[in-house]
Design a protein around this motif. Structure first.
Motif, PDB file in Angstrom:
ATOM      1  N   ILE A 104       9.236   7.416 -13.045  1.00 43.32           N
ATOM      2  CA  ILE A 104      10.051   7.518 -11.825  1.00 43.32           C
ATOM      3  C   ILE A 104      10.991   8.713 -11.946  1.00 43.32           C
ATOM      4  O   ILE A 104      11.781   8.805 -12.886  1.00 43.32           O
ATOM      5  CB  ILE A 104      10.834   6.227 -11.589  1.00 43.32           C
ATOM      6  CG1 ILE A 104       9.867   5.092 -11.244  1.00 43.32           C
ATOM      7  CG2 ILE A 104      11.852   6.406 -10.456  1.00 43.32           C
ATOM      8  CD1 ILE A 104      10.534   3.756 -11.056  1.00 43.32           C
ATOM      9  N   GLU A 118       5.831  13.083  -8.732  1.00 41.51           N
ATOM     10  CA  GLU A 118       4.615  12.256  -8.655  1.00 41.51           C
ATOM     11  C   GLU A 118       3.356  13.089  -8.843  1.00 41.51           C
ATOM     12  O   GLU A 118       3.324  14.285  -8.540  1.00 41.51           O
ATOM     13  CB  GLU A 118       4.543  11.557  -7.286  1.00 41.51           C
ATOM     14  CG  GLU A 118       5.424  10.337  -7.196  1.00 41.51           C
ATOM     15  CD  GLU A 118       5.230   9.609  -5.869  1.00 41.51           C
ATOM     16  OE1 GLU A 118       4.095   9.566  -5.371  1.00 41.51           O
ATOM     17  OE2 GLU A 118       6.228   9.099  -5.340  1.00 41.51           O
ATOM     18  N   PHE A 176      11.744  -1.430  -8.744  1.00 39.65           N
ATOM     19  CA  PHE A 176      10.769  -0.491  -9.297  1.00 39.65           C
ATOM     20  C   PHE A 176      10.276  -0.976 -10.656  1.00 39.65           C
ATOM     21  O   PHE A 176       9.091  -0.862 -10.983  1.00 39.65           O
ATOM     22  CB  PHE A 176      11.390   0.903  -9.423  1.00 39.65           C
ATOM     23  CG  PHE A 176      11.624   1.580  -8.112  1.00 39.65           C
ATOM     24  CD1 PHE A 176      10.625   2.338  -7.513  1.00 39.65           C
ATOM     25  CD2 PHE A 176      12.842   1.474  -7.459  1.00 39.65           C
ATOM     26  CE1 PHE A 176      10.833   2.965  -6.293  1.00 39.65           C
ATOM     27  CE2 PHE A 176      13.059   2.098  -6.245  1.00 39.65           C
ATOM     28  CZ  PHE A 176      12.056   2.843  -5.662  1.00 39.65           C
ATOM     29  N   ILE A 216       7.572   6.480  -5.162  1.00 36.85           N
ATOM     30  CA  ILE A 216       8.818   7.108  -4.714  1.00 36.85           C
ATOM     31  C   ILE A 216       8.619   7.733  -3.339  1.00 36.85           C
ATOM     32  O   ILE A 216       9.435   7.565  -2.436  1.00 36.85           O
ATOM     33  CB  ILE A 216       9.277   8.167  -5.733  1.00 36.85           C
ATOM     34  CG1 ILE A 216       9.593   7.499  -7.075  1.00 36.85           C
ATOM     35  CG2 ILE A 216      10.504   8.900  -5.205  1.00 36.85           C
ATOM     36  CD1 ILE A 216      10.642   6.435  -7.014  1.00 36.85           C
ATOM     37  N   LEU A 264      10.949   5.081  -1.351  1.00 41.42           N
ATOM     38  CA  LEU A 264      12.326   5.360  -1.754  1.00 41.42           C
ATOM     39  C   LEU A 264      13.334   5.043  -0.658  1.00 41.42           C
ATOM     40  O   LEU A 264      14.340   4.353  -0.897  1.00 41.42           O
ATOM     41  CB  LEU A 264      12.451   6.818  -2.188  1.00 41.42           C
ATOM     42  CG  LEU A 264      13.852   7.295  -2.583  1.00 41.42           C
ATOM     43  CD1 LEU A 264      14.392   6.476  -3.745  1.00 41.42           C
ATOM     44  CD2 LEU A 264      13.833   8.778  -2.934  1.00 41.42           C
TER      45      LEU A 264
END
Length: 418
Positions: free
Chosen positions: A96, A115, A265, A291, A295
């Motif tokens: 993350i 990512e 998460f 994310i 997010l």
């Protein structure tokens, strides 16, 4: 045309119904338990006399109900979205790349990979663009071609430093045929062809930020990089605050800190990948999927209401931008403002939510024009300069490489003339 409109309306109503029903984990979990455990147990007890028979019926009913649910989900999702559902892999918690911050909802970790790359999920130009994987820089932004170009402080002598601040329309990177694009990258290339001095354009945009987030981060971090020019391209993301009940000028009615939900998460990362699409969909509705996709849900609170008066919110938007301008002026930094581009493409131009957002963006652009006049600073009216044409947009607000090049060209011309 009427049939197409009716289909869109039916899709919208169906989607919002299931969105309301399934957004609550307690309701969804109860439905799953009832459908795939309790009901098969009850039916198996009725259908079978012996325990072995009941177990056999139970297994058959569970498999059958899962199969039927999977078929119905796939057909229903395609009907509602116009495309098949793609399985979303589970999160790797150690990967993350964002973290909570004490004064703003979140920041990206410094010197950290974003990512893994993949095809973009924007509605326009499907399959044409992809997201790359980048490494953030010393400030926690993706900056420069690979994302990891540091902003050196103190600023090297003789360098013209330009910082672009905003949200995802500034921070966004997309790739096409192995080439990397962002509007600050395009702006730097354009300026290097127009002016002879050494120039550096830094991407200080962060996807998901509203004007309050941008203001705080600018005052606490970006200002320390000693920019000569700050370019502000921002609107749209504050609208959620305007249209959330019990408005507060500090946006505390619509924002919470990522730290409040960071545990989700960690929990999501413990759930294994289950190759059943409707289960994958439900898990990703209740827990963060990634994310990029989840997010903002984790830092947004409050009840959204399209009927609210957004004029009070516009005053806060103007105040936040004025604070940034004031900080710049007190530090001898030149400011360039830009109006914001909003494109109502065919698939959304009749939808009430998008029409309302377009209306509010126009008002935000009027605020930006007023700020330019009041502060005697340069305005680049990109909302008028960039055509309402699909070639420039991947959705209603984000740009294609052509759009990035266009906004960069308009801003570069304004800088070169100063």
């Amino acid at each position: 045309m009427a049939m197409k409109t009716n289909i869109h309306s039916l899709r919208g109503l169906t989607y919002h119904f299931f969105h309301r029903v399934l957004q609550a984990p307690a309701i969804g979990s109860l439905l799953l338990l009832s459908t795939f455990i309790l009901l098969p147990v009850l039916l198996a007890m009725i259908m079978g006399d012996e325990l072995t028979e009941q177990a056999m019926f139970f297994a058959l009913l569970v498999v059958s109900s899962l199969l039927i649910a999977e078929i119905l989900f796939r057909l229903g999702f395609r009907f509602l979205k116009g495309e098949p559902y793609q399985l979303i892999p589970r999160l790797n918690f150690n990967g993350i790349y964002v973290k909570p911050h004490p004064y703003i909802p979140f920041v990206m970790k410094r010197k950290f990979k974003t990512e893994i790359s993949g095809v973009v999920n924007y509605p326009l130009h499907k399959g044409r663009f992809s997201f790359g994987q980048y490494t953030t820089n010393n400030m926690g932004f993706t900056n420069g071609h690979n994302g990891d170009r540091d902003v050196v402080v103190p600023k090297p002598e003789g360098l013209l430093r330009i910082n672009c601040i905003g949200a995802s329309t500034t921070g966004n990177y997309i790739e096409e045929n192995g080439q990397v694009f962002s509007y600050p990258l395009e702006l730097e290339k354009k300026l290097k062809s127009l002016i002879e001095v050494s120039v550096e354009v830094n991407n200080c945009g962060q996807g998901g930020y509203n004007s309050a987030d941008i203001m705080v981060r600018f005052a606490l971090q970006v200002i320390d990089t000693q920019p000569d020019i700050v370019v502000i391209y921002h609107a749209y993301n504050d609208i959620r605050a305007y249209l959330t009940k019990d408005f507060e000028a500090d946006y505390s009615h619509v924002r919470c800190n990522l730290g409040d939900n960071y545990w989700k998460f960690a929990l999501a990362a413990q759930i294994p990948n289950i190759p059943i699409k409707f289960i994958n969909f439900l898990i990703n509705r209740w827990l963060p999927a990634s994310i990029r996709n989840s997010l903002l849900e984790q830092v947004t609170i409050g009840d959204f209401d399209m009927s609210l008066n957004f004029s009070v919110g516009l005053c806060t938007y103007q105040r936040n931008l004025q604070h940034i301008i004031d900080i710049c002026h007190s530090n001898g930094i030149k400011v360039i403002l830009s109006t914001y581009c909003h494109y109502l493409y065919d698939e959304i131009k009749t939808e009430s939510l998008h029409i309302l957002y377009a209306k509010i963006v126009k008002e935000e652009n009027n605020v930006m024009r007023d700020l330019a006049l009041m502060n005697n600073i340069t305005l680049v009216d990109n909302a008028k300069l960039i055509p309402q044409d699909e070639r420039y947009f991947v959705d209603s607000i984000h740009f294609t490489p052509e759009g990035m090049a266009k906004i960069a060209e308009n801003i570069a011309d304004a800088i070169a003339m100063k």
